[in-house]
Design an enzyme around this catalytic site. Structure first.
Site, mmCIF file in Angstrom:
data_model
loop_
_atom_site.group_PDB
_atom_site.id
_atom_site.type_symbol
_atom_site.label_atom_id
_atom_site.label_comp_id
_atom_site.label_asym_id
_atom_site.label_seq_id
_atom_site.Cartn_x
_atom_site.Cartn_y
_atom_site.Cartn_z
ATOM 1 N N ASN A 146 79.423 41.623 102.383
ATOM 2 C CA ASN A 146 79.266 40.641 103.179
ATOM 3 C C ASN A 146 79.756 39.877 101.931
ATOM 4 O OD1 ASN A 146 77.305 40.485 102.303
ATOM 5 N ND2 ASN A 146 75.380 40.671 103.536
ATOM 6 N N ARG A 284 69.777 31.755 95.804
ATOM 7 C CA ARG A 284 68.300 31.969 96.117
ATOM 8 C C ARG A 284 68.114 30.573 96.542
ATOM 9 N NH1 ARG A 284 70.675 35.792 98.303
ATOM 10 N NH2 ARG A 284 69.605 38.146 98.517
#
Length: 389
Positions: A146, A284
């Protein structure tokens, strides 16, 4: 064996009965030549919802036919969760970065039978990698599945921030026609300095997609791009993060979460950015200090912040990024488009097929194995640097 799978809940109105598109474009290789996952079989229709509980990553028939116990749940938080109850004797755990089943050192200590932790997607920092190494647990992910999905999402967010799309769309939705209010914070990205922090698969894809916008490209990475790629992009290499962030109008973050990057974007580093700069973070959430980001937005030092990564995930209702001005946040969706789900579901099955047969798992899928960082993990997670998100 017992396979425990943590997936996000189904849509509120139930699983889709139909889809807008009947098929996905055929692909055999990723941009760097790596082949897409090549499982021996597939028990799902590409383009359908696989990442939620009822989708089951298309694995149910395969696993149950082979006699394995297959538990799928979205109940993952707390000592009485279904995840914790089944983890005790699970042999394999499958989790997605978008709705992670956090495998902390404490949880791994209780998982006496655990042999393999698979990330259905990219990014395995929801696993305490040091503890996994210590216990000899293999951690694998579906590398590259992805990456382009995330790169597309990052580019979308850059344009949304700079053009202030969120304000304009909300005015249109509310029935307004307030042109001045729509454009008072809207700019062209053309001619701006755009940088990426980490130019791996995703960061490089972002650079390539931004080049046609006639921007000035910049990047920092521990591994410098080859001269030909750098020249083709006309990209400026910076030898430090500080040099990069002080030079760009738009910054897109793509580095892994490690001890080095945990809380990296705090008030000290943010102060070194240009006034009016924008940040996109699809890496993140813990890489950015949530309160310092909020303060920088509210003070006007940053012009906007977008991303789809939070900490923890799901984010709490009062997370400051939900309500701060000039945010274009989404839930962690960049890497779980229906297109990406087909690839990472295939990749998980390929990993399981090899694991059950005693065959090697692709080296590029491996993060840790036999007590050490290997494959992609050796490149992305320096030893003693990995952080459990």
């Amino acid at each position: 064996m017992k396979v425990l799978c943590v997936l996000y809940p189904d849509p509120k109105d139930g699983m889709p009965r139909s889809y807008y598109r009947n098929s996905l474009p055929h692909m055999s290789h990723y941009p760097d030549g790596q082949t897409l996952p090549t499982p021996q079989g597939r028990d799902f229709t590409p383009g359908t919802l696989l990442g939620s509980v009822s989708g089951k990553l298309g694995l149910e028939k395969f696993l149950k036919t082979q006699g394995h116990e297959f538990i799928v749940t979205s109940d993952k938080e707390g000592p009485n969760s279904e995840f914790d109850r089944h983890l005790i004797d699970a042999d394999v755990v499958i989790s997605q970065p978008f709705y992670p089943g956090y495998l902390t050192a404490e949880r791994l200590e209780k998982a006496k039978n655990l042999k393999l932790a698979i990330t259905a997607g990219i990014g395995s920092d929801h696993v305490d990698l040091a503890a996994a190494n210590k216990k000899g647990i293999t951690v694998a992910e579906v590398t590259f599945c992805n990456s382009i999905s995330v790169a597309e999402h990052a580019v979308m967010m850059m344009l949304a921030l700079v053009r202030d799309y969120m304000t304009q769309h909300e005015i249109a939705r509310s029935g307004g026609w307030d042109i001045a209010d729509c454009v008072k914070d809207s700019y062209d990205i053309e001619g701006m300095d755009v940088g990426v922090l980490a130019a791996g698969r995703i960061g490089l894809a972002v650079l390539r997609r931004m080049k046609p916008f006639d921007v000035k490209l910049h990047y920092f990475d521990r591994y410098r791009l080859d001269a030909q790629t750098e020249k083709s992009l006309n990209a400026i290499y910076h030898d430090s993060i500080e040099s990069l962030v002080s030079s760009v109008d738009v910054l897109s973050i793509h580095c892994p979460l490690t001890a080095e990057t945990d809380g990296l974007f705090d008030k000290t580093l943010l102060a070194k950015m240009k006034k009016g700069a924008y940040i996109v973070n699809t890496a993140r959430g813990k890489i950015c200090n949530k309160y310092d980001i909020k303060d920088a937005i509210e003070s006007g030092h940053l012009a906007g912040y977008a991303g789809d990564v939070w900490y923890p995930q799901p984010a709490q209702q009062d997370h400051p990024w939900r309500t701060m001005p000039k945010n274009a946040m989404t839930p962690h969706t960049s890497g779980t488009s229906l297109s990406a789900q087909a690839r990472y579901a295939d990749g998980v099955r390929e990993i399981l097929e090899n694991f059950f047969a005693g065959n090697p798992i692709r080296n590029e899928y491996l993060i840790v194995s036999d007590g050490d960082y290997v494959g992609t993990g050796k490149h992305s997670y320096a030893k003693k640097e990995a952080v459990n998100q």
